[in-house]
Each structure stands twice: as structure tokens, then as C-alpha cells.
Design an enzyme around this catalytic site. Structure first.
Site, PDB file in Angstrom:
ATOM      1  N   HIS A  11       0.834  -1.218   0.000  1.00 32.21           N
ATOM      2  CA  HIS A  11       0.000   0.000   0.000  1.00 32.21           C
ATOM      3  C   HIS A  11       0.868   1.267   0.000  1.00 32.21           C
ATOM      4  O   HIS A  11       2.010   1.226  -0.426  1.00 32.21           O
ATOM      5  CB  HIS A  11      -0.995  -0.052   1.161  1.00 32.21           C
ATOM      6  CG  HIS A  11      -1.704  -1.365   1.204  1.00 32.21           C
ATOM      7  ND1 HIS A  11      -2.793  -1.672   0.415  1.00 32.21           N
ATOM      8  CD2 HIS A  11      -1.428  -2.508   1.903  1.00 32.21           C
ATOM      9  CE1 HIS A  11      -3.172  -2.940   0.648  1.00 32.21           C
ATOM     10  NE2 HIS A  11      -2.358  -3.471   1.530  1.00 32.21           N
ATOM     11  N   GLU A  50      -2.093   0.189   7.790  1.00 32.06           N
ATOM     12  CA  GLU A  50      -1.231  -0.842   7.219  1.00 32.06           C
ATOM     13  C   GLU A  50      -0.052  -0.239   6.450  1.00 32.06           C
ATOM     14  O   GLU A  50       1.076  -0.713   6.542  1.00 32.06           O
ATOM     15  CB  GLU A  50      -2.062  -1.747   6.311  1.00 32.06           C
ATOM     16  CG  GLU A  50      -1.279  -2.924   5.753  1.00 32.06           C
ATOM     17  CD  GLU A  50      -2.113  -3.791   4.827  1.00 32.06           C
ATOM     18  OE1 GLU A  50      -3.313  -3.493   4.645  1.00 32.06           O
ATOM     19  OE2 GLU A  50      -1.552  -4.758   4.269  1.00 32.06           O
ATOM     20  N   HIS A  60       2.687  -7.057   4.543  1.00 29.17           N
ATOM     21  CA  HIS A  60       1.304  -6.611   4.745  1.00 29.17           C
ATOM     22  C   HIS A  60       0.831  -6.933   6.161  1.00 29.17           C
ATOM     23  O   HIS A  60       1.490  -7.676   6.888  1.00 29.17           O
ATOM     24  CB  HIS A  60       0.373  -7.310   3.741  1.00 29.17           C
ATOM     25  CG  HIS A  60       0.539  -6.830   2.339  1.00 29.17           C
ATOM     26  ND1 HIS A  60      -0.348  -5.976   1.735  1.00 29.17           N
ATOM     27  CD2 HIS A  60       1.516  -7.068   1.438  1.00 29.17           C
ATOM     28  CE1 HIS A  60       0.073  -5.707   0.506  1.00 29.17           C
ATOM     29  NE2 HIS A  60       1.202  -6.361   0.291  1.00 29.17           N
ATOM     30  N   GLU A  99       1.490 -11.654   5.867  1.00 30.54           N
ATOM     31  CA  GLU A  99       0.402 -10.930   6.544  1.00 30.54           C
ATOM     32  C   GLU A  99       0.661 -10.995   8.045  1.00 30.54           C
ATOM     33  O   GLU A  99       0.358 -11.985   8.716  1.00 30.54           O
ATOM     34  CB  GLU A  99      -0.957 -11.559   6.215  1.00 30.54           C
ATOM     35  CG  GLU A  99      -1.391 -11.413   4.762  1.00 30.54           C
ATOM     36  CD  GLU A  99      -2.080 -10.081   4.446  1.00 30.54           C
ATOM     37  OE1 GLU A  99      -2.124  -9.190   5.323  1.00 30.54           O
ATOM     38  OE2 GLU A  99      -2.580  -9.946   3.310  1.00 30.54           O
TER      39      GLU A  99
HETATM   40 ZN    ZN Z   1      -2.231  -5.295   2.458  1.00 27.61          ZN
END
Ligand code: ZN
Length: 182
Positions: free
Chosen positions: A10, A24, A78, A144
């Protein structure tokens, strides 16, 4: 010298997951910069970033950058959201039995072991058709790191010493996976 591309998810107008006062895009960048610094100070490796500030970078641009410099490994950072807890990693579907899966085994284990020390759940090694793992020509993984919308997970991610230790675990995992020389 091996080339590792660190890809903070992002950025810019795309914050990614937002919950519990965390964004994030900020966390992924902070951890990414730490991992680059740790890799380059501890190992013989060329660590590059797909972004080094709060900017929007397209998914295909991230992958084509890694392809253009002949990277050996692509690591996308992430954080999750959507009502779960814990850690999971992703590779492109069908690559679990290739070098990509072997590297995932090593890196995933190092990070999952770190999280387990805090009682944080290992959701497992998974596959998904994410653009950055699909379009990269080298082994690639998407990590993640916990769920921003789970209070217990978020509280860990608000702890600076936890973030630094997580960056250490990611760094160790990449170094082990690629057999980097110190
Ligand atoms: Zn993400």
C-alpha cells in the site's frame, strides 16, 4: 551479490487496512525500512525497496521493478484485517513444490516461531493469486503480519520493541532462506 526486494504494501492514497489507530501502509513501511537496514548491515546482500516513503506504487510497477533488476527474492509486507488473528504467508498457486515453496517454508517458520513466543496463532502457509506474487519472475512471498482489527494483535503492533523484533525475525528468515553470508 543476492538481490532482495522488500515491498511495503500500500502507500499514499491507499492506506490498506485501517483499525485501532493503525494504518497498514505506515507499519509495512516502517518494518520494511528496518528489514533493509538489518539485512544490509548484517549480511552480504543488496536489499532494495519498492517504496521508501508514503507514496502510491502500482502492483505491476512493484513486480516489474523487481524483474528489471533481476532480483533473487521478492518479499511483500502486509497486515491483515477482516476478523481473524495471527500470521499467514502466501505464494502463487502451484508453486508450493518449487523453490518458492522451499523459501516460504524457511521464512514462514522463522516468523511463526517469533509470533508463537507471544502466543500469536500460525494461520499457515497459503497460496493466492496476488498480483505481486503472480507478476514477479523470481520466487516471491506475501506476508500478513497479524490483524489490525483484532485488539490483541494491534496492541502488539503498537509496541516499538515488538516491531523491531519482528523485523529481526523477518531478516533472519530471509537470510536463512537465501543462505546469505554474514
Ligand atoms: Zn495489504
Amino acid at each position: 551479490m543476492p538481490i532482495v526486494v522488500i515491498d511495503p504494501g500500500h502507500g499514499g492514497t491507499d492506506p490498506g487496512a485501517v483499525a485501532n489507530g493503525l494504518q497498514e501502509k505506515d507499519l509495512s513501511l516502517e518494518i520494511g525500512l528496518l528489514v533493509r537496514e538489518k539485512l544490509e548491515s548484517q549480511y552480504i546482500v543488496d536489499a532494495r525497496m519498492t517504496r521508501e516513503s508514503d507514496t502510491a506504487v502500482g502492483l505491476s510497477t512493484r513486480a516489474s521493478y523487481a524483474n528489471s533488476i533481476g532480483a533473487d527474492y521478492f518479499v511483500s509486507l502486509h497486515h491483515n484485517a477482516g476478523g481473524g488473528t495471527g500470521f499467514e504467508s502466501y505464494v502463487y498457486p502451484g508453486t508450493r513444490n518449487t523453490e518458492t515453496g522451499r523459501l516460504q517454508d524457511v521464512l514462514h517458520r522463522e516468523i511463526a516461531d517469533f509470533f508463537a513466543g507471544f502466543g500469536l496463532f500460525d494461520r499457515g502457509k497459503k497460496e493466492s493469486n496476488f498480483a505481486v506474487v503472480r507478476e514477479t519472475a523470481m520466487p516471491a512471498i506475501l506476508l500478513e503480519h497479524l490483524f489490525l482489527d483484532r485488539t490483541t494483535d494491534a496492541n502488539f503492533l503498537k509496541d516499538e520493541s515488538f516491531i523491531i523484533s519482528l523485523a529481526d525475525a523477518i531478516t533472519r528468515g530471509i537470510a536463512q532462506a537465501l543462505s546469505l553470508q554474514s
